[in-house]
Design an enzyme around this catalytic site. Structure first.
Site, PDB file in Angstrom:
ATOM      1  N   SER A  86       0.833  -1.129  -0.228  1.00 31.08           N
ATOM      2  CA  SER A  86       0.055  -0.102   0.017  1.00 31.08           C
ATOM      3  C   SER A  86       1.060   1.213   0.129  1.00 31.08           C
ATOM      4  O   SER A  86       1.712   1.436  -0.867  1.00 31.08           O
ATOM      5  CB  SER A  86      -1.030  -0.098   1.185  1.00 31.08           C
ATOM      6  OG  SER A  86      -1.812   0.872   0.958  1.00 31.08           O
ATOM      7  N   HIS A 190      -8.233   1.468  -0.821  1.00 30.35           N
ATOM      8  CA  HIS A 190      -8.079   0.561  -1.942  1.00 30.35           C
ATOM      9  C   HIS A 190      -9.434  -0.102  -2.320  1.00 30.35           C
ATOM     10  O   HIS A 190      -9.582  -1.290  -2.508  1.00 30.35           O
ATOM     11  CB  HIS A 190      -7.245  -0.630  -1.657  1.00 30.35           C
ATOM     12  CG  HIS A 190      -5.762  -0.368  -1.324  1.00 30.35           C
ATOM     13  ND1 HIS A 190      -5.032   0.273  -2.407  1.00 30.35           N
ATOM     14  CD2 HIS A 190      -5.263   0.126  -0.391  1.00 30.35           C
ATOM     15  CE1 HIS A 190      -3.940   0.955  -1.644  1.00 30.35           C
ATOM     16  NE2 HIS A 190      -3.905   0.614  -0.541  1.00 30.35           N
TER      17      HIS A 190
END
Length: 305
Positions: A86, A190
């Site tokens: 991430s 996300h």
């Protein structure tokens, strides 16, 4: 072959930067980065409480700064592969030379602010599911309207969605899942909830002049090695609203012949997953400067090939 990885949001804990600032030149470096991005990284890394550093706009640049600082403390190293989970992808992009440290921090500061704004639109969050069959779990999440935002491998999937959807998950776990653990993040990252942040990041990315990766860079999008700097940045932008496929990243590490993995500060999460998913791969997590000697030993034993 050595893999160097950087953790994502949720790895931060109050005061975790404190011992690192005692290293020669570290405090000056953090001060310069703080000035460049308009955020007091020293304060947030040493004195702020858990709620303050849970703030997405703070946590993201703080994690990237910590990762860059701890990697610099290792000295000159030549990993065979770099990757990040991430927001850790920004740290990895700097490791690979796609962006310089300051450019990576400025872009991630924009990312954090944009994602915090997107998260404020609807109360959302993320929860880790431990155990269970991936296919069964994903189907169950989709039935509840949740997104499998992180497919981490080693029996761990992170669900993201509204707080109501996450509450429903707590009450109705997928078959085989042992635990559902709420994560220390402030939004459903996300997922489609982050779409408003993508446009802002695209605009900021236009200012950049990315270089081709000098080290193999593995992307969260699909676990593939990306060799073009502009493509790395494009993926950094789009990944905000798309699932993290860390399972595919680890498959690539294995296919490329990984024998060792070092996770930069605040290490622990990715090495924990690697111990289960990559048996036989030696690991070191940089939590404090006390871990540097073990990491240097690993580097000496597993030079890049």
């Amino acid at each position: 072959m050595l893999v160097l990885v950087a953790p994502g949001q949720g790895a931060q804990t109050p005061g975790f930067l404190t011992p690192w600032l005692e290293l020669p030149g570290a405090a000056d470096r953090i001060a310069a980065w703080s000035e460049a991005i308009g955020l007091d990284l020293t304060h947030y890394g040493t004195k702020a409480d858990a709620d303050e550093i849970r703030d997405t706009a703070v946590a993201q640049p703080l994690l990237v700064a910590a990762g860059l600082l701890s990697a610099a403390a290792l000295g000159e190293i030549s990993p065979g592969v770099v990757a990040g989970h991430s927001v850790g992808e920004f740290t990895a992009a700097a490791f690979a030379g796609v962006l310089d440290d300051t450019a990576a921090l400025r872009l991630v500061r924009t990312r954090g602010l944009a994602m915090a704004e997107a998260a404020a639109i609807t109360p959302t969050g993320m929860s880790a599911l431990l155990g269970g069959d991936p296919e069964t779990t994903v189907a169950h999440l989709e039935k509840l309207g949740l997104t499998p935002a992180n497919v981490n491998g080693a029996g761990q999937i992170v669900a993201a969605g509204t707080m109501e959807q996450l509450a429903a998950l707590e009450a109705d776990k997928p078959e085989g899942v042992r635990r559902v653990v709420a994560l220390k993040v402030a939004g459903a990252f996300h997922t489609h909830h982050m779409a408003p942040a993508v446009a802002k990041l695209e605009e900021a990315a236009k200012e950049l002049s990315p270089a081709a990766p000098a080290t193999r860079y593995v992307s969260n999008k699909d676990g593939q090695v990306v060799t073009d700097g502009a493509e790395v940045v494009s993926r950094l932008v789009g990944q905000v609203a798309n699932p993290v496929r860390w399972d595919l990243c680890m498959e690539t590490f294995q296919a490329l012949g990984a024998t060792a993995l070092i996770e930069v500060c605040p290490g622990g999460t990715l090495t924990g997953i690697a111990k289960r998913a990559l048996p036989g791969v030696a690991t070191v997590a940089l939590k404090t400067p006390d871990d540097l000697d073990a990491a240097r030993t690993l580097i000496a034993e597993h030079a890049a090939v």
